[in-house]
Design a protein around this motif. Structure first.
Motif, PDB file in Angstrom:
ATOM      1  N   SER A 107      -8.051  -3.575   3.675  1.00 59.33           N
ATOM      2  CA  SER A 107      -8.039  -2.925   4.996  1.00 59.33           C
ATOM      3  C   SER A 107      -8.048  -3.963   6.114  1.00 59.33           C
ATOM      4  CB  SER A 107      -9.236  -1.980   5.148  1.00 59.33           C
ATOM      5  OG  SER A 107      -9.171  -0.930   4.199  1.00 59.33           O
ATOM      6  N   CYS A 163      -5.286   7.178   2.382  1.00 57.89           N
ATOM      7  CA  CYS A 163      -3.968   6.806   2.904  1.00 57.89           C
ATOM      8  C   CYS A 163      -3.123   8.017   3.273  1.00 57.89           C
ATOM      9  CB  CYS A 163      -3.202   5.974   1.870  1.00 57.89           C
ATOM     10  SG  CYS A 163      -3.853   4.311   1.606  1.00 57.89           S
ATOM     11  N   LEU A 193      -3.597  -4.684   2.463  1.00 56.51           N
ATOM     12  CA  LEU A 193      -3.860  -3.257   2.568  1.00 56.51           C
ATOM     13  C   LEU A 193      -5.095  -2.848   1.750  1.00 56.51           C
ATOM     14  CD1 LEU A 193      -0.193  -1.909   2.379  1.00 56.51           C
ATOM     15  CD2 LEU A 193      -1.685  -1.908   4.385  1.00 56.51           C
ATOM     16  N   GLU A 194      -5.292  -3.459   0.598  1.00 56.60           N
ATOM     17  CA  GLU A 194      -6.480  -3.159  -0.206  1.00 56.60           C
ATOM     18  C   GLU A 194      -7.751  -3.588   0.505  1.00 56.60           C
ATOM     19  OE1 GLU A 194      -5.497  -5.192  -3.783  1.00 56.60           O
ATOM     20  OE2 GLU A 194      -4.415  -3.488  -4.660  1.00 56.60           O
ATOM     21  N   GLY A 246       1.265   1.140  -0.222  1.00 59.86           N
ATOM     22  CA  GLY A 246       0.807   2.045   0.814  1.00 59.86           C
ATOM     23  C   GLY A 246       1.664   3.293   0.894  1.00 59.86           C
ATOM     24  N   ARG A 258      -0.109  -5.878  -0.652  1.00 65.08           N
ATOM     25  CA  ARG A 258      -1.145  -5.177  -1.411  1.00 65.08           C
ATOM     26  C   ARG A 258      -2.524  -5.753  -1.144  1.00 65.08           C
ATOM     27  NH1 ARG A 258       1.160  -4.854  -7.411  1.00 65.08           N
ATOM     28  NH2 ARG A 258      -1.071  -4.966  -7.859  1.00 65.08           N
ATOM     29  N   LEU A 281      -5.308   1.769  -3.651  1.00 72.46           N
ATOM     30  CA  LEU A 281      -4.095   1.678  -2.857  1.00 72.46           C
ATOM     31  C   LEU A 281      -2.892   2.118  -3.696  1.00 72.46           C
ATOM     32  CD1 LEU A 281      -2.679   0.584  -0.212  1.00 72.46           C
ATOM     33  CD2 LEU A 281      -2.230  -1.487  -1.577  1.00 72.46           C
TER      34      LEU A 281
END
Length: 414
Positions: free
Chosen positions: A387, A285, A384-385, A336, A381, A320
């Protein structure tokens, strides 16, 4: 005095990261010697409550009771800090003069408060907040303080400002930068945070430098470049610096933290790991090496190292990053890592207290900041975890929670 026991794992530091290492070691089946050397006399404890609440009496913030360590044969050495590391001999020396051999060494030394570089910072009534003892001292001071000046508009400063105000004090936050949380949140979220703090009665002075702290026996006023503020209590939080002196003196690579590889091993010696606030590491990140100060980071890094030493296959650290801050009735949550050049879009929830800021880089969601919106934070979360690709058009008139539900429904139909 040399400890002649079999070399095992020595963890330097008794905070969240160090605890995560040793608890994971035992949970993963490691049966060798495990020693924790902590500088403080207290059992390893949670740090977040220290600034989110004001303590006038000893409180239960220990991560686990003392029996946890005894039952798992973890040698917990409280108040006996490591003062030297001998990389060649694979041994450490503690303040008591004990020399401990190790097979693996884990540096979980954390960070220390950046000192306030002004005259009068040593006066009675001027405090930094880092340890449990600090929190107890400040909590006691808040029972009588009526004019509180908080130097630093970061997480700790803003959390403590709300605590002090709830105790009936008049509170002024003095921040050198032109906005609050300048490195942590987007300008858009900062504006909303500032409005909410000011509407609650906290006075905020940004773009303001503290020039001196004055008083005879104890603090009486704070001199700034915009005037003089009365004060009978000053608490400062102007950033932290990693405790990497042991590593530097031992010949390990350091640069604003102990430099480690993607598996959190020292780039100088693979038998030495660094975790938590003191570790500077690569992360998918981030652009280059990064040092993260959060409970999540400390816990996840400690667990990864514990599993690795216990014999699991080597894997890179990719967890993350996420953060939270409770500032009175404001809950700020971040998932993030946002860069200053990212595009940021705001969305409001079903009540005016709820706000989300979505950060996009090359039209891909990379970070989300929320105010009083836990469900949206959790949705961020998860996405983003995983992707999961999310572009700005996906959120036109929508939220991440709604987007997730729509994608699940489409997958079920498919």
């Amino acid at each position: 005095m040399t400890d002649t026991s079999t070399a095992g794992v020595v963890v330097v530091g008794g905070g969240q990261a160090g605890f995560s290492v040793v608890s994971t070691l035992r949970a993963s089946g490691y049966d060798g010697p495990v020693t924790v050397c902590a500088s403080e006399p207290h059992l390893p404890y949670q740090r977040p409550p220290l600034s989110k609440k004001a303590h006038t009496d000893p409180v239960r913030v220990e991560l686990v009771p003392e029996s946890f360590y005894r039952e798992r044969d973890i040698d917990l050495r409280l108040g006996d800090a490591v003062v030297a590391v001998d990389i060649a001999a694979r041994a450490v020396t503690t303040a008591s003069g004990t020399r401990l051999p190790y097979e693996h060494l884990v540096l979980a030394t954390g960070a220390r408060n950046r000192p306030l570089p002004v005259a009068g910072a040593e006066l009675d009534g001027v405090h930094a907040l880092r340890s449990l003892d600090d929190a107890l001292t400040i909590g006691q001071a808040l029972t009588t303080a009526r004019e509180v000046v908080v130097v630093g508009g970061g997480f700790i400063g803003l959390e403590l400002a709300q605590v002090a105000q709830a105790r009936g004090a008049r509170v002024t936050v003095v921040e050198l930068a032109d906005r609050l949380l300048s490195r942590a949140v987007s300008p858009q979220v900062q504006e909303h945070l500032r409005e909410r703090h000011e509407s609650s009665g906290v006075r905020i002075l940004t773009g303001t430098a503290v020039q001196a702290i004055e008083g005879a026996d104890r603090v009486r006023r704070v001199v700034t470049d915009r005037g003089v503020l009365p004060a009978d209590l000053v608490v400062y939080g102007i950033g932290a610096v990693p405790r990497d002196e042991l590593a530097r003196d031992a010949g390990l690579a350091v640069d604003d933290g102990v430099i480690v590889d993607e598996q959190l091993r020292s780039v100088t010696d693979p038998r030495v790991f660094a975790v938590g606030d003191c570790a500077r590491h690569p992360h998918p990140c981030a652009d280059g090496l990064v040092r993260l100060e959060s409970v999540q980071n400390a816990t996840d890094q400690g667990a990864l190292v514990g599993r690795r030493i216990a014999g699991s296959a080597p894997v890179p650290y990719t967890s993350l990053p996420w953060f939270w801050s409770d500032q009175g009735d404001i809950k700020l949550q971040i998932a993030g890592l946002r860069a200053s050049t990212d595009d940021v879009y705001l969305a409001t929830g079903d009540s005016p207290e709820r706000l989300a800021a979505y950060a996009f880089r090359d039209d891909r969601l990379v970070a989300v900041e929320t105010l009083n919106w836990p469900a949206e934070h959790l949705a961020a979360r998860r996405l983003l975890e995983q992707s999961a690709p999310v572009c700005a058009a996906d959120l036109a008139g929508s939220t991440l929670g709604a987007l997730t539900r729509a994608r699940r429904a489409a997958g079920a139909r498919g």
